[in-house]
Design an enzyme around this catalytic site. Structure first.
Site, PDB file in Angstrom:
ATOM      1  N   ASP A 102      24.836   8.410 -27.453  1.00  0.00           N
ATOM      2  CA  ASP A 102      26.092   8.176 -28.253  1.00  0.00           C
ATOM      3  C   ASP A 102      27.000   7.467 -27.649  1.00  0.00           C
ATOM      4  OD1 ASP A 102      26.671  10.239 -26.588  1.00  0.00           O
ATOM      5  OD2 ASP A 102      27.182  11.606 -28.114  1.00  0.00           O
ATOM      6  N   ASP A 105      30.793   6.869 -21.143  1.00  0.00           N
ATOM      7  CA  ASP A 105      32.066   7.319 -20.956  1.00  0.00           C
ATOM      8  C   ASP A 105      32.524   7.063 -19.459  1.00  0.00           C
ATOM      9  OD1 ASP A 105      34.721   8.167 -21.778  1.00  0.00           O
ATOM     10  OD2 ASP A 105      34.209  10.279 -20.966  1.00  0.00           O
ATOM     11  N   ASP A 161      30.285  15.424 -31.623  1.00  0.00           N
ATOM     12  CA  ASP A 161      30.864  16.740 -32.162  1.00  0.00           C
ATOM     13  C   ASP A 161      32.501  16.540 -31.511  1.00  0.00           C
ATOM     14  OD1 ASP A 161      29.786  17.142 -29.333  1.00  0.00           O
ATOM     15  OD2 ASP A 161      30.731  19.062 -29.851  1.00  0.00           O
ATOM     16  N   ARG A 167      29.645  16.925 -36.639  1.00  0.00           N
ATOM     17  CA  ARG A 167      28.598  15.793 -36.303  1.00  0.00           C
ATOM     18  C   ARG A 167      28.214  15.413 -37.721  1.00  0.00           C
ATOM     19  NH1 ARG A 167      26.627  17.091 -31.184  1.00  0.00           N
ATOM     20  NH2 ARG A 167      26.864  18.787 -30.229  1.00  0.00           N
TER      21      ARG A 167
HETATM   22  P1  5GP Z   1      29.833  10.102 -19.126  1.00  0.00           P
HETATM   23  O1  5GP Z   1      28.949  10.778 -18.406  1.00  0.00           O
HETATM   24  O2  5GP Z   1      29.466   8.612 -19.457  1.00  0.00           O
HETATM   25  O3  5GP Z   1      31.068  10.389 -18.898  1.00  0.00           O
HETATM   26  O4  5GP Z   1      29.723  11.036 -20.480  1.00  0.00           O
HETATM   27  C1  5GP Z   1      29.257  10.512 -21.706  1.00  0.00           C
HETATM   28  C2  5GP Z   1      29.059  11.766 -22.691  1.00  0.00           C
HETATM   29  O5  5GP Z   1      30.355  12.383 -22.761  1.00  0.00           O
HETATM   30  C3  5GP Z   1      28.682  11.471 -23.954  1.00  0.00           C
HETATM   31  O6  5GP Z   1      27.443  11.011 -24.131  1.00  0.00           O
HETATM   32  C4  5GP Z   1      29.290  12.363 -24.720  1.00  0.00           C
HETATM   33  O7  5GP Z   1      28.491  13.451 -25.097  1.00  0.00           O
HETATM   34  C5  5GP Z   1      30.605  12.574 -23.991  1.00  0.00           C
HETATM   35  N1  5GP Z   1      31.776  12.182 -24.638  1.00  0.00           N
HETATM   36  C6  5GP Z   1      32.434  11.081 -23.951  1.00  0.00           C
HETATM   37  N2  5GP Z   1      33.309  10.557 -24.826  1.00  0.00           N
HETATM   38  C7  5GP Z   1      33.309  11.464 -25.810  1.00  0.00           C
HETATM   39  C8  5GP Z   1      34.300  11.538 -27.068  1.00  0.00           C
HETATM   40  O8  5GP Z   1      35.180  10.773 -27.296  1.00  0.00           O
HETATM   41  N3  5GP Z   1      33.930  12.586 -27.947  1.00  0.00           N
HETATM   42  C9  5GP Z   1      32.951  13.359 -27.577  1.00  0.00           C
HETATM   43  N4  5GP Z   1      32.618  14.394 -28.589  1.00  0.00           N
HETATM   44  N5  5GP Z   1      32.145  13.327 -26.805  1.00  0.00           N
HETATM   45  C10 5GP Z   1      32.586  12.377 -25.994  1.00  0.00           C
HETATM   46 MG    MG Z   2      25.882  12.344 -24.979  1.00  0.00          MG
END
Ligand code: 5GP
Ligand code: MG
Length: 178
Positions: A102, A105, A161, A167
């Site tokens: 999705d 980040d 979410d 969602r």
């Molecule tokens: P990363 O390991 O790249 O930091 O994490 C990515 C995950 O963090 C995404 O798959 C998602 O589940 C969550 N995440 C990052 N940004 C957001 C956001 O703006 N909203 C939500 N609900 N989840 C986020």
């Molecule tokens: Mg995710």
């Protein structure tokens, strides 16, 4: 359930999402043309709406599988640990694999998941992320395909979410506390 104490401002409309998926699907079909059977791996739970729309645009033989990872944040650590909560049901050795995420980040989740899947010897391993927050990156990683680059804002909808809510919104919006 208590009423929302926040507002949601539309960031990306359902129409824009659908148009982008159509374009990305064409590129994916070109890339994987001739594949025996592409394994499309959705990362739960945030990618479930995206993967559903994406696979219906793919004119390829596909198999759908899911993997659930959770990450722990530790305020004192720059590194984060990623745990696998649900592994794939099928085998990917020697197969063409497309991982569907999705949001990328910090990049820790995708980095960890790709490392795990690569260790199983897929013939080809590519990734698609609906959203990318490049300004938040801590691990040098980029999905093969990205739907939309977005600023450092908390988003919900289209499978994503806030505390398990929202969602089911058909669009992607930013959360604004009221
Ligand atoms: P990363 O390991 O790249 O930091 O994490 C990515 C995950 O963090 C995404 O798959 C998602 O589940 C969550 N995440 C990052 N940004 C957001 C956001 O703006 N909203 C939500 N609900 N989840 C986020
Ligand atoms: Mg995710």
């Amino acid at each position: 359930m208590s009423p929302r104490d926040y507002e949601i401002d539309e960031l990306i409309s359902a129409k824009r999402i659908a148009a982008r998926i159509e374009g990305l699907s064409r590129e994916i079909c070109d890339t994987f043309a001739g594949t025996d059977q592409l394994v499309v791996v959705g990362l739960l739970r945030g990618s479930f709406v995206f993967i559903a729309d994406l696979v219906r645009e793919l004119d390829l033989p596909v198999e759908v599988d899911f993997l659930e990872a959770s990450s722990y944040g530790d305020a004192m650590e720059s590194r984060r640990e990623v745990r696998i909560l649900k592994d794939l049901s099928g085998e990917i050795g020697g197969r063409d694999v497309l991982v569907v995420e999705d949001i990328v980040d910090t990049g820790f989740t995708l980095h960890h998941v790709l490392g795990l899947l690569r260790s199983r010897g897929p013939a080809r391993l590519e990734t698609i992320a609906l959203l990318d927050k490049p300004s938040r990156r801590e691990v040098d990683i980029k999905a093969t395909w990205t739907g939309f680059e977005i600023p450092d804002e908390f988003v919900v909808g289209y499978g994503i979410d806030y505390a398990q809510r929202d969602r089911n919104l058909p669009y992607i919006g930013t959360v604004r506390f009221t």
